[in-house]
Design an enzyme around this catalytic site. Structure first.
Site, PDB file in Angstrom:
ATOM      1  CG  LEU A 394      37.672  73.190  10.988  1.00 12.87           C
ATOM      2  CD1 LEU A 394      36.713  73.714  12.049  1.00 12.87           C
ATOM      3  CD2 LEU A 394      38.861  72.533  11.641  1.00 12.87           C
ATOM      4  CG  ASP A 395      34.392  69.048   5.174  1.00 15.69           C
ATOM      5  OD1 ASP A 395      33.552  69.969   5.146  1.00 15.69           O
ATOM      6  OD2 ASP A 395      34.774  68.462   4.148  1.00 15.69           O
ATOM      7  CG  ASP A 396      33.791  64.349   9.488  1.00 12.59           C
ATOM      8  OD1 ASP A 396      32.888  63.511   9.357  1.00 12.59           O
ATOM      9  OD2 ASP A 396      34.842  64.317   8.829  1.00 12.59           O
ATOM     10  CD  GLU A 399      28.059  68.875   5.788  1.00 18.80           C
ATOM     11  OE1 GLU A 399      26.867  68.606   6.053  1.00 18.80           O
ATOM     12  OE2 GLU A 399      28.391  69.703   4.925  1.00 18.80           O
ATOM     13  CG  HIS A 470      30.865  71.826   3.877  1.00 17.27           C
ATOM     14  ND1 HIS A 470      31.687  70.774   3.521  1.00 17.27           N
ATOM     15  CD2 HIS A 470      29.972  71.963   2.856  1.00 17.27           C
ATOM     16  CE1 HIS A 470      31.306  70.299   2.347  1.00 17.27           C
ATOM     17  NE2 HIS A 470      30.282  71.002   1.920  1.00 17.27           N
TER      18      HIS A 470
END
Length: 662
Positions: A394-396, A399, A470
């Site tokens: 989920l973070d990538d 971003e 994020h």
């Protein structure tokens, strides 16, 4: 010692003087221009950016142990690894898990054994210092389970004195507690492979003894003092004893079937580059397990796996070799694109379009392990590494979407379609409590960490503040602010604020990273700068600014809250603090201008910053990461936003208690 292999950072410990607004902008403009030129020059011809991914020396030590186990050690790799490990040793003979940190027992044991494999004699001064420290801190018996597993492979520890982990675990259904999907993606692959290792209990001939690492050589595994235990701890200790008994009587056909399932599970998850999940540790244990199941080193699966580990090697000018435990091209590329856009690089710049093409080509289109809990959800995420087709995160994904929106791409229809799929996947991966985790939804089993086997790091993947921030920021920017998922995520973030005003950082060190992630998300979601949560965060950041104008936080803040926001100023952590303050409308304040001044003065003439400190996090308090590109992208991001963001004055004053000081 360290200085033989590292470039020592220039330090700025003097108390900084106030910087005028015009001077701060002048310094920021010059630093931004140099940083843009440097970052553009670092882009790969294929469109991506990647900085080195540095952890501690256990990866390098375990690489040597793997080669010794498989009988494929070579003089060049052994010498290079020994040179690197030797150069990381501290003056007291130990090895730490982060820059300037204290000695760590398990890390020091593995490093010591690796140097023995590299030919260092136990009576050499640096080795005798290490052995003395290890003995004084309990010796091998006091090390973590994973270290003792490595030693058991060569008879330096008894398999009977290790927790049991049977391969029949593969037969547990999804609804049953402690099935493999109750573990986080990063621990799942390791645990599956280790079920074979623990069942086969191999012992390779040891090239030397390790008596010098035991406080009492005659009793290397002293009987532990009886400690009163109850509840789940007692239950799992009893289960472990039962599993050791089962190991002796396990039906051969059942065990063979379980091991065959493990082999299929491992081989089906091998990536195109030969690795598993883009993680060195997963590849290492997979290779050992497959070898024990009959795969010879010349088998195509084994050859590809070993080649992938060679690709993780970073060779240094002096001949030393550092092993990256993972690689971060998607993460680095998305951050680089956003930083360049923040710095004013035109949206249709060829570098940004090329990066967008590279990211678009790596969006996931097939379900992965995450689909076990979300079987009806269409894929659409992005992964951290070059090759990781099973575990997008989920973070990538957040971003990448934020970065793609900063690019004016010639095929906007393609971009919009990819973003739409990524947004849908992100919304569908929200956990029940309103937050988002890194790889899975609702991966929160409290039982997994109670296993005797799990005495190191995190083995589950609960929602975290920084990932949730994020995702919320991305959803707000995509016009999904009114979606109930976004609102639940926003409420969860507000509820997670610490009493002293900061937010905990799961994937970066620590409260500065968490706060630097959350405040921009809150303002992107429409919260005014005067909101009490934002004012508390601002007050805390003001209170922990260093005298030199920068910000820093030591890894020890994960163990001791007295370290929260305390540490030597670093470029990445100073940038995170500035990103929060700028989002909170503090752009014209002396605090921000002193921070900008610190960044500008810490920059080298070639546009780079130096940062020996570990500001990334794998496992809070246990495993720290030095992302070599952090010191370039985050300062540029902060400088760009400082120069191009209009400062806001909070609508109303809010009386707040002073930020507590350690």
């Amino acid at each position: 010692m360290r200085s033989s292999i590292r470039t020592v950072n220039r330090t700025f410990t003097r108390t900084s003087s106030p910087v005028s607004h015009s001077r701060a902008r002048q310094l920021a403009e010059r630093a931004k221009t140099r940083a843009v030129q440097h970052l553009l020059a670092r882009q790969d011809a294929r469109g991506w950016w990647k900085g080195a991914f540095e952890c501690n020396v256990t990866g390098d030590a375990e690489d040597l142990l793997l080669r010794q186990f498989l009988g494929i050690q070579d003089e060049k790799s052994t010498r290079a690894a020994g040179l690197y490990i030797r150069g990381e040793q501290r003056e007291d003979g130990t090895w730490s898990t982060f820059y300037a940190g204290p000695g760590d027992l398990s890390t020091s044991i593995e490093a010591y054994v690796a140097l023995r494999l590299a030919g260092d004699a136990p009576d050499e001064p640096h080795m005798s210092r290490a052995a003395a420290w290890i003995r004084a801190h309990g010796g091998i018996a006091a090390s973590r389970v994973f270290t003792r597993i490595w030693l058991a492979l060569f008879g330096w520890w008894k398999w009977e004195d290790l927790p049991a982990l049977p391969p029949e675990l593969m037969f547990l259904p999804q609804w049953f507690p402690l099935n493999i999907h109750h573990f986080a993606s990063w621990s799942r692959q390791t645990i599956v492979s280790l079920t074979v290792v623990c069942a086969e209990r191999p012992v390779r001939p040891a090239p030397f003894t390790l008596d010098e690492l035991h406080p009492e050589p005659g009793t290397p595994a002293p009987t532990a003092r009886r400690v009163a235990v109850s509840g789940w701890t007692r239950f799992f200790l009893c289960v472990d004893k039962a599993l050791h008994v089962y190991h002796k009587v396990a039906p051969r056909r059942l065990r063979t079937a379980a091991q065959n399932r493990v082999a299929r599970w491992i081989t089906e998850r091998q990536e195109r580059d030969g690795c598993w999940g883009g993680l060195q540790v997963d590849a290492t244990y997979a290779l050992i397990a497959l070898h024990l199941l009959g795969y010879q080193v010349h088998h195509p699966v084994m050859r590809a796996g070993l080649a992938s580990l060679d690709a993780f090697a970073v060779w240094r000018p002096d001949g030393a070799r550092m092993i990256e435990v993972s690689q971060s091209p998607m993460w680095d590329t998305s951050l680089a694109v956003s930083a360049l856009a923040d710095a004013g690089v035109r949206r249709d710049h060829p570098a940004l379009c090329k990066a967008a093409d590279w990211m678009l080509g790596r969006q996931h289109s097939r379900p992965g392990d995450w689909a076990v809990r979300r079987p009806k959800l269409d894929p659409g995420g992005w992964a951290f590494q070059f090759h990781n087709g099973n575990n997008p995160d989920l973070d990538d994904t957040a971003e990448v979407i934020l970065a793609l929106r900063r690019v004016q791409h010639p095929d906007q229809v393609r971009v919009d379609s990819a973003i739409e799929r990524g947004v849908r996947w992100s919304l569908g991966m929200q956990s029940r409590n309103g937050g988002w985790a890194a790889f899975d939804a609702d991966n929160t089993s409290s039982l997994a960490s109670r296993l005797p086997f799990c005495d190191f790091g995190e083995v589950t993947d609960p929602p975290s503040v920084d990932v949730t921030a994020h995702v919320v920021e991305m959803l707000a920017c995509e016009g999904e602010l009114d979606d109930p998922c976004t609102q639940r995520g926003l409420a969860w973030l507000l509820a997670e604020q610490e009493t002293f005003g900061a937010w905990f950082g799961r994937w970066g060190v620590n409260y500065i990273y968490g706060t630097g992630s959350v405040v921009p998300a809150l303002t992107a979601a429409g919260l005014p700068a005067a909101h009490p949560a934002i004012r508390r965060a601002v007050a805390w950041l003001h209170g922990v600014q260093n005298d030199d104008g920068g910000w820093g936080e030591d890894v020890r803040s994960y163990r001791d809250e007295q370290w929260a926001g305390k540490g030597a100023s670093t470029p990445s952590q100073t940038a995170w603090a500035l990103l929060a303050l700028l989002a909170a409308g503090e752009g014209n304040t002396e605090v921000v201008e002193r921070g900008v001044g610190w960044l500008a003065q810490a920059q080298h003439e070639d546009g780079t910053w130096e940062e020996p400190h570990f500001t990334g996090t794998g496992f809070p308090g246990d495993y720290s990461i030095r992302y070599h590109l952090y010191r370039q992208v985050y300062p540029l991001m902060a400088l760009g936003r400082y120069l191009h963001t209009r400062a806001e004055i909070p609508d109303q004053a809010t009386d707040l208690p002073p930020s507590p000081q350690p």
